[in-house]
Scaffold this active site. Structure first.
Site, short mmCIF file in Angstrom:
data_model
loop_
_atom_site.label_atom_id
_atom_site.label_comp_id
_atom_site.label_asym_id
_atom_site.label_seq_id
_atom_site.Cartn_x
_atom_site.Cartn_y
_atom_site.Cartn_z
N ARG A 39 0.74 -1.28 0.08
CA ARG A 39 0.12 0.04 0.06
C ARG A 39 0.97 1.17 0.03
O ARG A 39 1.82 1.29 0.90
CB ARG A 39 -0.95 -0.05 1.21
CG ARG A 39 -1.84 1.19 1.41
CD ARG A 39 -2.49 1.32 2.71
NE ARG A 39 -3.42 2.51 3.09
CZ ARG A 39 -2.93 3.18 4.17
NH1 ARG A 39 -2.03 2.76 4.90
NH2 ARG A 39 -3.62 4.08 4.35
N ARG A 80 -8.59 18.62 8.75
CA ARG A 80 -7.40 18.80 9.76
C ARG A 80 -7.49 20.31 10.46
O ARG A 80 -7.75 21.16 9.63
CB ARG A 80 -6.02 18.61 8.95
CG ARG A 80 -5.90 17.13 8.54
CD ARG A 80 -4.30 16.89 8.05
NE ARG A 80 -4.18 15.56 7.30
CZ ARG A 80 -3.83 14.61 8.45
NH1 ARG A 80 -3.90 14.66 9.79
NH2 ARG A 80 -3.72 13.34 7.66
N LYS A 225 -13.30 2.56 0.68
CA LYS A 225 -12.97 2.37 2.11
C LYS A 225 -14.20 2.72 2.97
O LYS A 225 -14.74 3.89 2.61
CB LYS A 225 -11.82 3.45 2.24
CG LYS A 225 -10.46 2.76 1.65
CD LYS A 225 -9.41 4.11 1.90
CE LYS A 225 -8.97 4.15 3.42
NZ LYS A 225 -7.76 5.14 3.42
N THR A 283 -6.46 -1.36 9.95
CA THR A 283 -6.05 -0.48 11.07
C THR A 283 -6.05 -1.18 12.45
O THR A 283 -7.00 -1.97 12.90
CB THR A 283 -7.37 0.63 11.25
OG1 THR A 283 -7.73 1.21 10.05
CG2 THR A 283 -6.84 1.74 12.24
#
Length: 478
Positions: A39, A80, A225, A283
């Site tokens: 990845r 963010r 995802k 994860t």
């Protein structure tokens, strides 16, 4: 060609490349230890770094005779906060802070938020989660233009550039940013096998990326995802439109109640198997190995449970990109997978084909091939495929027999390495199916994957040049 360590497990492993794993030596060790897919996280690094990694992976595949796939993971509209003064701000429970959409050095009365539509999209009472949910605030006021005020519910230390989640807010940002499009085009130009789209909310989000791949004449598959609660509302449609699914438990575990994530994971895996779409569990699978040389018991259980559920692929992130023990992490994960498959029962997840599908006849051949393989205790199922569909369909039934996929299409050799159990081989084009079977058996015997007397099920198309219409099922002894 370098001799590889034989690995006979069916569940695949994805390793994220990063600063500790970008050298040819480490990538080589990762392949030898069991990595099937690499990845590239397009949230970090530069195009030069990605190109270097792509080049090294392709070089090593050629040297080793392997088919490790490359997955480009797009960042998506990640929210963010900006730079914080002195890189530290203590947020105390009960106090009010202010977010602004104009760039600045953050202080409590003006913290920069990268999401320009933030004041327009949020409503009073909605939650703001920062740094994977370790800090929680609640919106008290918005001017619907450039400023939002919020009360600290659970405080902590806020540092620069931390990620933000808005679990209750209908975010108006597109699924692909301009930077994502640029990165996707770059990845396609350099022949990546899969592209992962972040923060998918609905099936339509995948169409833009699929059209981009088509316009670039790429062959990459699209991984959706699952990180947003909206995606869970139409998960079946998303699975249907995608080429594969990633259960991205990091953001998903922040956006939805953490107690619900385990069952969401199991349901998504089950539905992906039913729809014959590869599914990745991602994860914190071996998170402690970022700093420790062995995983915790809970992590070992997490890996084993994903194997037993039937996940195609297990993904590592920080463990192999920034961790102290990237190779040991792969070896330990491979050890758990191997033992679980040998002593558990992740096999035989047969599902009936639907007569409503345009692929019903091909699906029926694949279904009966796996049933037959079980009945005759076949050592292997040998698949002749051009698009990869037949191999992935057989893989979805999770047969105990080995799946050897032969193809004359070099574009899918690495791509199908992501799917459960499939071991790909390049094959010349044959019109005669008997000749193709003879050659495939010769190759597999030469590699000591088959022996005289082994029972084998063969699946393909006759004539072989007639792509897209699987219609042949044969069984015999080597």
């Amino acid at each position: 060609m370098i001799t590889m360590i034989p690995i006979n497990s069916q569940t695949k492993i994805i390793a994220t490349l990063g600063p500790v794993s970008s050298s040819k030596n480490i990538i080589a060790q990762l392949i030898r230890s069991g990595v099937n897919v690499f990845r590239l996280n397009f949230s970090h690094s530069s195009k030069e770094d990605y190109l270097s990694a792509i080049t090294l992976i392709k070089e090593l595949n050629k040297e080793f005779g392997t088919h490790a796939a490359i997955l480009a993971d797009l960042q998506g509209p990640k929210l963010r906060v900006g730079e914080i003064e002195n890189n530290r701000m203590d947020l105390i429970e009960g106090e009010i802070v202010t977010f602004v959409t104009k760039k600045c050095i953050g202080q409590k009365d003006h913290i920069y938020m990268s999401y320009q539509e933030f004041p327009m999209d949020v409503n009073v009472g909605e939650a703001i989660l920062i740094d994977d949910g370790t800090i929680k605030l609640k919106v008290t006021e918005t001017n619907n233009k450039d400023t939002v005020r919020a009360r600290v519910i659970y405080g902590g230390v806020l540092s620069s550039n931390k990620g933000v989640n808005l679990p209750n807010t209908n975010v108006s940002l597109p699924c692909m940013t301009a930077e994502d499009i640029s990165n996707a085009v770059f990845a396609l130009q350099h022949g990546v096998d899969w592209i992962a789209l972040s923060f998918v909310r609905k099936a339509a989000d995948l169409i833009e990326l699929k059209e981009l791949i088509s316009s670039c004449k790429g062959y990459a598959g699209v991984i959706a995802k699952i990180e947003k609660p909206e995606a869970l509302l139409e998960i079946n449609q998303i699975i249907d439109v995608s080429d594969g699914i990633m259960v991205a438990r990091g953001d998903l575990g922040v956006e939805v109640p953490f107690d619900q994530v385990p069952l969401f994971q199991k349901r998504i895996v089950e539905e992906c198997i039913l729809q014959s779409k590869p599914v990745i569990i991602a994860t914190q699978m071996m998170e402690s190995m970022i700093t420790n040389f062995r995983p915790t018991r809970a992590e070992a259980n997490d890996v084993a449970n994903a194997v037993l559920d039937g996940a195609d692929t297990l993904m590592l992130s920080g463990e192999t990109s920034i961790g102290q023990y990237p190779v040991e992490t792969i070896q330990n994960m491979q050890q758990i997978i191997t033992y679980t498959e040998a002593h558990g029962n992740p096999f035989d997840k047969l599902h009936e084909p639907s007569k409503e599908n345009a692929t019903f006849l091909a699906d029926a051949i694949c279904f009966n091939a796996t049933k037959l393989a079980k009945q005759v205790d076949a050592k292997a199922i040998v698949v002749f495929t051009h698009s990869g569909y037949t191999a992935i369909r057989i893989s979805s039934h999770r047969p105990k027999s080995q799946i050897f996929a032969f193809t004359n299409n070099k574009n899918i050799l690495c791509k199908i390495s992501l799917a459960w159990g499939i071991k790909p081989f390049f094959s010349d084009t044959y019109i005669d199916i008997d000749r193709a079977i003879f050659e495939s058996v010769h190759i597999l015997k030469d590699k000591k994957l088959l022996s005289k007397g082994d029972c084998v099920v063969y699946v393909g198309t006759t004539p072989l040049i007639q792509h897209g219409s699987t219609n042949m099922l044969k069984v015999g002894y080597v």
